[in-house]
Scaffold this motif. Sequence first.
Motif, PDB file in Angstrom:
ATOM      1  N   ASP A   1       0.828  -1.152   0.127  1.00  0.00           N
ATOM      2  CA  ASP A   1      -0.195   0.030  -0.173  1.00  0.00           C
ATOM      3  C   ASP A   1       0.965   1.230  -0.017  1.00  0.00           C
ATOM      4  O   ASP A   1       0.551   2.227   0.716  1.00  0.00           O
ATOM      5  CB  ASP A   1      -0.991  -0.005   1.347  1.00  0.00           C
ATOM      6  CG  ASP A   1      -2.149  -0.916   1.067  1.00  0.00           C
ATOM      7  OD1 ASP A   1      -2.284  -1.403  -0.203  1.00  0.00           O
ATOM      8  OD2 ASP A   1      -2.574  -1.602   2.051  1.00  0.00           O
ATOM      9  N   GLY A   2       1.908   1.143  -0.681  1.00  0.00           N
ATOM     10  CA  GLY A   2       2.740   2.342  -0.771  1.00  0.00           C
ATOM     11  C   GLY A   2       3.760   2.709   0.295  1.00  0.00           C
ATOM     12  O   GLY A   2       4.386   3.859   0.253  1.00  0.00           O
ATOM     13  N   ALA A   3       3.832   1.866   1.317  1.00  0.00           N
ATOM     14  CA  ALA A   3       4.621   1.891   2.165  1.00  0.00           C
ATOM     15  C   ALA A   3       5.962   0.938   2.442  1.00  0.00           C
ATOM     16  O   ALA A   3       5.444  -0.178   2.164  1.00  0.00           O
ATOM     17  CB  ALA A   3       3.987   2.250   3.362  1.00  0.00           C
ATOM     18  N   GLN A   4       6.951   1.372   2.824  1.00  0.00           N
ATOM     19  CA  GLN A   4       8.120   0.573   3.006  1.00  0.00           C
ATOM     20  C   GLN A   4       7.672  -0.419   4.111  1.00  0.00           C
ATOM     21  O   GLN A   4       7.185  -0.064   5.277  1.00  0.00           O
ATOM     22  CB  GLN A   4       9.319   1.130   3.166  1.00  0.00           C
ATOM     23  CG  GLN A   4       9.991   1.682   1.969  1.00  0.00           C
ATOM     24  CD  GLN A   4      10.283   0.942   0.965  1.00  0.00           C
ATOM     25  OE1 GLN A   4       9.857   0.799  -0.391  1.00  0.00           O
ATOM     26  NE2 GLN A   4      11.369  -0.145   1.316  1.00  0.00           N
ATOM     27  N   VAL A   5       8.017  -1.699   4.181  1.00  0.00           N
ATOM     28  CA  VAL A   5       7.692  -2.676   5.183  1.00  0.00           C
ATOM     29  C   VAL A   5       9.062  -3.324   5.525  1.00  0.00           C
ATOM     30  O   VAL A   5       9.748  -3.891   4.587  1.00  0.00           O
ATOM     31  CB  VAL A   5       6.769  -3.801   4.815  1.00  0.00           C
ATOM     32  CG1 VAL A   5       6.286  -4.793   5.916  1.00  0.00           C
ATOM     33  CG2 VAL A   5       5.418  -3.117   4.272  1.00  0.00           C
ATOM     34  N   ALA A   6       9.351  -3.179   6.824  1.00  0.00           N
ATOM     35  CA  ALA A   6      10.571  -3.648   7.342  1.00  0.00           C
ATOM     36  C   ALA A   6      10.480  -5.197   7.787  1.00  0.00           C
ATOM     37  O   ALA A   6      11.403  -6.090   7.620  1.00  0.00           O
ATOM     38  CB  ALA A   6      10.999  -2.921   8.503  1.00  0.00           C
ATOM     39  N   THR A   7       9.407  -5.503   8.669  1.00  0.00           N
ATOM     40  CA  THR A   7       9.271  -7.095   9.030  1.00  0.00           C
ATOM     41  C   THR A   7       7.285  -6.813   9.123  1.00  0.00           C
ATOM     42  O   THR A   7       6.740  -5.955   8.967  1.00  0.00           O
ATOM     43  CB  THR A   7       9.379  -6.851  10.424  1.00  0.00           C
ATOM     44  OG1 THR A   7       8.732  -6.155  11.281  1.00  0.00           O
ATOM     45  CG2 THR A   7      11.063  -6.679  10.488  1.00  0.00           C
ATOM     46  N   MET A   8       7.040  -8.162   9.081  1.00  0.00           N
ATOM     47  CA  MET A   8       5.666  -8.462   9.149  1.00  0.00           C
ATOM     48  C   MET A   8       5.385  -9.472  10.159  1.00  0.00           C
ATOM     49  O   MET A   8       6.364 -10.556  10.080  1.00  0.00           O
ATOM     50  CB  MET A   8       5.132  -9.078   8.015  1.00  0.00           C
ATOM     51  CG  MET A   8       3.506  -9.066   8.069  1.00  0.00           C
ATOM     52  SD  MET A   8       2.945  -9.739   6.511  1.00  0.00           S
ATOM     53  CE  MET A   8       3.694 -10.972   6.026  1.00  0.00           C
ATOM     54  N   THR A   9       4.532  -9.321  11.267  1.00  0.00           N
ATOM     55  CA  THR A   9       4.281 -10.527  12.153  1.00  0.00           C
ATOM     56  C   THR A   9       2.841 -10.853  11.865  1.00  0.00           C
ATOM     57  O   THR A   9       1.778 -10.261  11.714  1.00  0.00           O
ATOM     58  CB  THR A   9       4.204  -9.807  13.756  1.00  0.00           C
ATOM     59  OG1 THR A   9       5.403  -9.261  13.956  1.00  0.00           O
ATOM     60  CG2 THR A   9       3.860 -10.967  14.583  1.00  0.00           C
ATOM     61  N   LEU A  10       2.775 -12.435  11.642  1.00  0.00           N
ATOM     62  CA  LEU A  10       1.799 -13.273  11.206  1.00  0.00           C
ATOM     63  C   LEU A  10       1.160 -13.606  12.595  1.00  0.00           C
ATOM     64  O   LEU A  10       1.947 -14.377  12.913  1.00  0.00           O
ATOM     65  CB  LEU A  10       1.984 -14.182  10.219  1.00  0.00           C
ATOM     66  CG  LEU A  10       1.841 -13.387   9.052  1.00  0.00           C
ATOM     67  CD1 LEU A  10       2.434 -14.499   7.682  1.00  0.00           C
ATOM     68  CD2 LEU A  10       0.278 -13.403   8.474  1.00  0.00           C
ATOM     69  N   GLU A  11       0.031 -13.459  12.991  1.00  0.00           N
ATOM     70  CA  GLU A  11      -0.697 -14.230  14.273  1.00  0.00           C
ATOM     71  C   GLU A  11      -1.749 -14.899  13.565  1.00  0.00           C
ATOM     72  O   GLU A  11      -2.485 -14.887  12.550  1.00  0.00           O
ATOM     73  CB  GLU A  11      -0.972 -13.281  15.035  1.00  0.00           C
ATOM     74  CG  GLU A  11       0.116 -12.334  15.877  1.00  0.00           C
ATOM     75  CD  GLU A  11      -0.428 -11.286  16.777  1.00  0.00           C
ATOM     76  OE1 GLU A  11      -1.690 -11.373  17.059  1.00  0.00           O
ATOM     77  OE2 GLU A  11       0.260 -10.281  17.078  1.00  0.00           O
TER      78      GLU A  11
END
Length: 150
Positions: A43-53
């Motif tokens: 969505d146009g933003a840099q993502v450093a990490t993602m946490t999946l729950e």
Amino acid sequence: MHRHIAVQETAFDAAAEEQAVRASNPRVGAVVTFLGLMRDINDGAQVATMTLEHYPGMTEKALAAIVDEAESRWDLEGIRVIHRVGQLTPEDPIVLVTVASRHRGDAFRACEFIIDYLKTRAPFWKKEQTPEGERWVEARHSDREAEAKW
């Protein structure tokens, strides 16, 4: 039919999983694999990490119901579904769907069906870390449209 469903924090070996879905089964004439990876932008933003729950127990039941539905629709020889949880970084594998069948049409359709349903029916929650801070990821309209075509 051989099936394997797992929700896990550890990485998986896509090639080994693909081999396992067809191992010792001379009826298999086609194997289709979908491998989902974490991107560094959403969505146009840099993502450093993602946490999946996820909701342990409920998530596995939802995945099993999706696999059951695929088995009832197509003539399949094997299915493997693996979904990661925990903290992920860009380029990490998130999800694997591998389907074996006698013919390619069934394998392609079942693989697409499983990932389309998984995106909307399996209870996973995504939280991204962006330069602006943490944010929860909502379901995409395109995911709902993909589910509806089935």
